[in-house]
Scaffold this motif. Structure first.
Motif, PDB file in Angstrom:
ATOM      1  N   ASP A  53      39.136  39.572  41.590  1.00 15.14           N
ATOM      2  CA  ASP A  53      39.174  38.434  42.513  1.00 15.14           C
ATOM      3  C   ASP A  53      40.710  37.897  42.196  1.00 15.14           C
ATOM      4  N   PRO A  54      41.536  37.927  43.441  1.00 15.61           N
ATOM      5  CA  PRO A  54      42.920  37.377  43.383  1.00 15.61           C
ATOM      6  C   PRO A  54      43.108  35.772  42.739  1.00 15.61           C
ATOM      7  N   ARG A  64      42.245  40.513  57.445  1.00 15.84           N
ATOM      8  CA  ARG A  64      41.938  41.674  57.003  1.00 15.84           C
ATOM      9  C   ARG A  64      40.889  41.386  55.973  1.00 15.84           C
ATOM     10  N   ASP A  65      40.593  40.351  55.446  1.00 15.49           N
ATOM     11  CA  ASP A  65      39.847  40.282  54.230  1.00 15.49           C
ATOM     12  C   ASP A  65      38.354  40.245  54.595  1.00 15.49           C
ATOM     13  N   ASN A  66      37.468  41.064  53.757  1.00 14.60           N
ATOM     14  CA  ASN A  66      36.203  41.412  53.854  1.00 14.60           C
ATOM     15  C   ASN A  66      35.241  40.314  53.487  1.00 14.60           C
ATOM     16  N   ASN A  67      36.144  39.130  52.551  1.00 15.06           N
ATOM     17  CA  ASN A  67      35.141  37.911  52.080  1.00 15.06           C
ATOM     18  C   ASN A  67      35.584  36.720  52.847  1.00 15.06           C
ATOM     19  N   ARG A 109      37.720  31.592  48.343  1.00 14.98           N
ATOM     20  CA  ARG A 109      39.103  31.870  49.590  1.00 14.98           C
ATOM     21  C   ARG A 109      39.107  30.638  50.157  1.00 14.98           C
ATOM     22  N   SER A 160      46.031  36.747  56.641  1.00  7.35           N
ATOM     23  CA  SER A 160      45.187  37.797  55.467  1.00  7.35           C
ATOM     24  C   SER A 160      43.574  37.587  55.704  1.00  7.35           C
ATOM     25  N   GLU A 175      37.068  46.190  47.765  1.00  6.32           N
ATOM     26  CA  GLU A 175      36.151  44.924  48.658  1.00  6.32           C
ATOM     27  C   GLU A 175      36.902  43.705  48.508  1.00  6.32           C
ATOM     28  N   ASN A 176      37.360  43.531  47.304  1.00  2.00           N
ATOM     29  CA  ASN A 176      37.652  42.128  46.974  1.00  2.00           C
ATOM     30  C   ASN A 176      39.207  42.085  47.301  1.00  2.00           C
ATOM     31  N   ASN A 177      39.950  43.148  47.598  1.00  2.00           N
ATOM     32  CA  ASN A 177      41.205  43.088  47.926  1.00  2.00           C
ATOM     33  C   ASN A 177      41.600  43.635  49.520  1.00  2.00           C
ATOM     34  N   THR A 178      40.686  43.504  50.230  1.00  5.34           N
ATOM     35  CA  THR A 178      40.908  44.351  51.603  1.00  5.34           C
ATOM     36  C   THR A 178      42.002  43.776  52.181  1.00  5.34           C
ATOM     37  N   ASP A 179      42.489  42.371  51.812  1.00 11.71           N
ATOM     38  CA  ASP A 179      43.673  41.904  52.373  1.00 11.71           C
ATOM     39  C   ASP A 179      45.061  42.390  52.014  1.00 11.71           C
TER      40      ASP A 179
END
Lengths: 342, 450
Positions: B414-415, B179-182, B163, B176, A251-255
């Motif tokens: 988290d990146p 596609r990102d859920n956050n 983000r 990006s 969920e935290n890396n969906t990209d």
């Protein structure tokens, strides 16, 4: 050597004389790295909203955490062990032998296990049987047990993309590995009928299950002993790879990741809560009842952890990827009554 | 001797003078040239590796030193924050950060409405998600410190979500975000609008050095404050224990101890200990200091003691080498004019050996500063949010350490934490660089030549 021995005892003496005054005033937690992010989120909010210090949360894996937990009772042992699987009987025995008898088991929710490939890759729709046929060391060929020679996913199931099989699965020290073996590989073994063939050939169901869950060692299945971040890095460097992740990590890396469906169900907190998505497991933590009242804030922390505001479906834990427990009210009651395991 | 006629002046004039190298000399020269090229290549590879390493770390980590903030007016709604209306901090502390979160959500929405920003498809959740979850804690502690603020509208500078911050730093792109859920492209466009209006700014982030760690949900608030303090405390313990013990042990072994089988055994063991994997010292620390001596877990005192044991062999070996390097004539001269053995050591040998001892000590400390493995077993690889008190009590409070913080952050999902980890590596490298610089400076300043 004697210099060092002398030093150790001298240092220990200095140290011991200084400790008398220092009593521990914060809760100490250790254990599963899957539960760690949830525990830190709760610890942080707990520290902000109460006068108690923020609990110290360590990660050492479920096994490591429970080992520390069972070392004994007292101020210099931990209060809570996080676990991504239930405590084992052997661990309970160690605990009892060391005087840790009254243990409270608290289930905080469920965590899904997902299969994901790189975001630019093809879509995958697996069944557990596909995973068994792709990764198990032995499969059924012409009704007989034979070595697995499948090279591409399309060899396993014509509907899957024609991509080389390469899976990054958690190493054996992870609690996730056990769930992966039981709920995916073994389920696939049964589903495909291979379990019957194996049982017939080996003459013993336990041996057959063992054979099902033995993964191939020809480089198609790669054990990852590190964390999900390592799996993600491996997928980045080999785009054919498919990784096994926790739902919250995905969920935290969906990209960067594209998730595959299992038997047509897309993993999400909803499908896991409803039980449609088959690969999930409960998450726990274990509390030493003897420490309640001794360590300031321990009971408050435990109650805070399972409160509706945090562990409920709208709380920050669910937002991070935890599938909240439908029976949370029962857990809250058990915590309030300090109910211990039998 | 049979070759003699060959090298007479007559034939030498035609071939093989010193001016014209013969085949053998040319081979020798070529071999030397090749060796130099090998050496230069080796250095080149090492430098290249270092440059690539430093480049990636600085590229990934420089972002940690800049952070995006949003300046918004927040109306502190008295009905939500002080339902009883008596402005009693005790009563008001019952309103949790979740309550303050609602007040802040309303404030962000009001700001967006006031600035009249219209973006197609922008949802309410995306507007609320613009700011960090840390903001509610920030406002709550401010209100509890000054209850009279309730009912007023205050200007606050809150952290932007990780983000959004990543978008301004180039880590997150509109593609990006798709596609990102956050996050979402709409949210990032909103952030762009706010930046154009001067409400959202990216500026130097001192808080990265002073803030404690933060949970996985708010990477933007995480800092290395507790880690720096924990490392500092451990270095203090190492400095106060390892240096006196190490120097005393080496002076005795080098100058006073008889040379017999026992001292040989000790010497071999010290050299062995210097090569023992550091995790072994962690196991020893757990058994000796926590289980036996009853010291608390996760405390810098235990970390310091373990690192002391680990650095002792390094300090002893380098101190002994420094003492050995002092010429015997110095000792003989001192003894010759009637100094006692102890006077000759403390008045003459030790001052001359000082630069070597200092260098060895600082290098030992630098090694201890970067060590993670022994801390793993004594509970220091942990999430620690509270700052330890000032020493000496603070030595017994839980703390983290710089290398531990780096290790922890690289494991987060988290990146944004990758940027933080690289930032912490930069901080650690700066510390190590300063320590090594100090070692070189001290050596230059006190060095004596004979």
């Amino acid at each position: 050597m004697s210099t060092v021995k002398f030093t150790v005892s001298a240092l220990a003496l200095i140290a011991a004389s200084a400790t008398a005054a220092a009593a521990r005033d914060q809760v100490q937690v250790s254990g599963s790295s899957t539960v760690l992010p949830y525990a830190t989120i709760v610890a942080e909010v707990f520290g902000e909203n109460t006068d108690f210090p923020v609990p110290v949360v360590e990660s050492g894996g479920t096994g490591g955490g429970l080992q520390k937990f069972c070392e004994g009772v007292g101020e210099n042992t931990i209060d809570i062990a996080n676990a991504s699987r239930p405590i084992k009987d052997a661990e309970r025995e160690t605990c009892t032998a060391n005087g840790v008898t009254d243990i409270m088991e608290v289930r905080i929710g469920y965590d899904g296990i997902v299969f994901a490939n790189t975001v630019d890759g093809p879509d995958f729709a697996y069944t557990p049987a596909d995973w068994f046929n792709a990764l198990s060391a032995k499969v059924v060929v012409d009704g007989k047990m034979a070595d697995n020679t499948a090279a591409k996913w399309s060899d396993v199931n014509p509907e899957l993309p024609e991509q080389d099989i390469l899976a990054f699965v958690p190493g054996t020290k992870h609690g996730t590995r056990e769930v992966f073996e039981e709920k995916v590989i073994l389920a696939g073994c049964e589903e495909s009928g291979a379990l019957e063939v194996f049982t017939a050939e080996l003459g013993d169901e336990d041996a057959a299950e063992e054979a099902c869950m033995t993964l191939r060692t020809d480089g198609k299945s790669v054990d990852i002993d590190g964390d999900y971040t390592e799996t993600l890095a491996r997928i980045g460097s080999s785009p054919n790879g498919i990784g096994v992740f926790g739902l919250s990590f995905y969920e935290n890396n969906t990209d960067k990741l594209k998730v595959g469906t299992i038997s047509g169900v897309t993993p999400s907190t909803e499908t896991i809560a409803s039980g449609e998505y088959p690969v999930s497991r409960p998450l726990f933590f274990y509390v030493k009842k003897a420490h309640i009242g001794e360590i300031a804030g321990l009971k408050e922390f435990v109650e805070f952890f399972v409160s509706d505001e945090l562990a409920g479906p709208d709380g920050p834990l669910a937002e991070y990827g935890l599938v909240s427990d439908p029976e949370l009210a029962a857990t809250q009651e058990a915590v309030a009554n300090e109910t211990t395991m039998q | 001797m049979t070759d003699m006629p060959m090298s007479n002046p007559v034939s030498g004039a035609t071939k093989g003078t010193l001016m014209q190298p013969d085949a053998r000399t040319r081979r020798r020269n070529a071999a030397e040239k090749r060796f130099r090229i090998y050496g230069a290549t080796a250095i080149g590879i090492a430098v290249l590796a270092l440059v690539v390493l430093l480049f990636t770390i600085f590229r990934d980590g420089s972002g940690a030193f800049r952070q995006t903030y949003l300046a918004i007016p927040v109306e502190l709604n008295a009905q939500v924050l002080d339902p009883k209306g008596n402005r009693d901090p005790g009563e008001m502390s019952k309103v949790l950060t979740l309550g303050y979160g609602k007040v802040l959500d309303a404030a962000v929405e009001a700001t967006v409405a006031r600035e009249n920003i219209q973006i197609e498809g922008l949802t309410e959740a995306e507007i609320k998600g613009l700011i960090s979850k840390d903001a509610s804690a920030q406002v709550r502690s401010r209100v509890l410190a000054d209850p009279e603020l309730v009912g007023q509208t205050i200007e606050v500078d809150v952290l932007a979500n990780g983000r959004v911050d990543g978008y301004f730093k180039g880590r997150v792109t509109l593609a990006s975000a798709e596609r990102d859920n956050n996050t979402s492209p709409q949210q990032l466009m909103l952030a762009d609008e706010l930046r154009d209006r001067g409400l959202m700014v990216t500026r130097f982030n001192w808080h990265f050095l002073s803030n404690p760690d933060a949970s996985d949900q708010r990477p933007e608030a995480a800092g290395v404050g507790v880690a720096i303090l924990g490392s500092l405390y451990m270095m203090l313990v190492v400095l106060f224990l390892a240096v006196p013990i190490g120097v005393a042990a080496s002076i005795y072994l080098e100058e006073f101890a008889p040379k017999n089988r026992w001292t040989d055994v000790i010497e071999v063991n010290i050299s062995n200990l210097a090569a023992v994997p550091s995790i072994v010292f962690g196991i020893l620390g757990l058994a000796a200091f926590i289980n036996f001596a009853g010291l608390p877990q996760s405390a810098p005192i235990v970390g310091g003691l373990v690192l002391t044991l680990m650095t002792l062999p390094t300090i002893i070996i380098s101190t002994r080498a420094a003492l050995k390097a002092v010429p015997p004539s110095i000792r003989d001269a001192a003894l010759g004019v009637g100094a006692s053995k102890m006077q000759s050591v403390f008045h003459h040998v030790l001052p001359l050996a000082m630069p070597g001892i200092l260098t060895g000590t600082i290098i030992g400390l630098a090694q201890a500063l970067g060590e993670t493995a022994p801390l793993l077993l004594i509970g220091m690889v942990a999430f620690v949010k509270n700052f330890p008190a000032s020493p000496p009590e603070g030595l017994f409070d839980p703390a983290s350490a710089l290398p531990v913080q780096i290790y922890n952050w690289t494991q987060r999902s988290d990146p944004a934490f990758i940027e933080r980890a690289s930032g912490a590596i930069i901080v650690l490298l700066i510390f190590l660089f300063c320590m090594n610089l100090l070692a070189i400076y001290l050596r230059r300043k006190f060095e004596r030549r004979w």
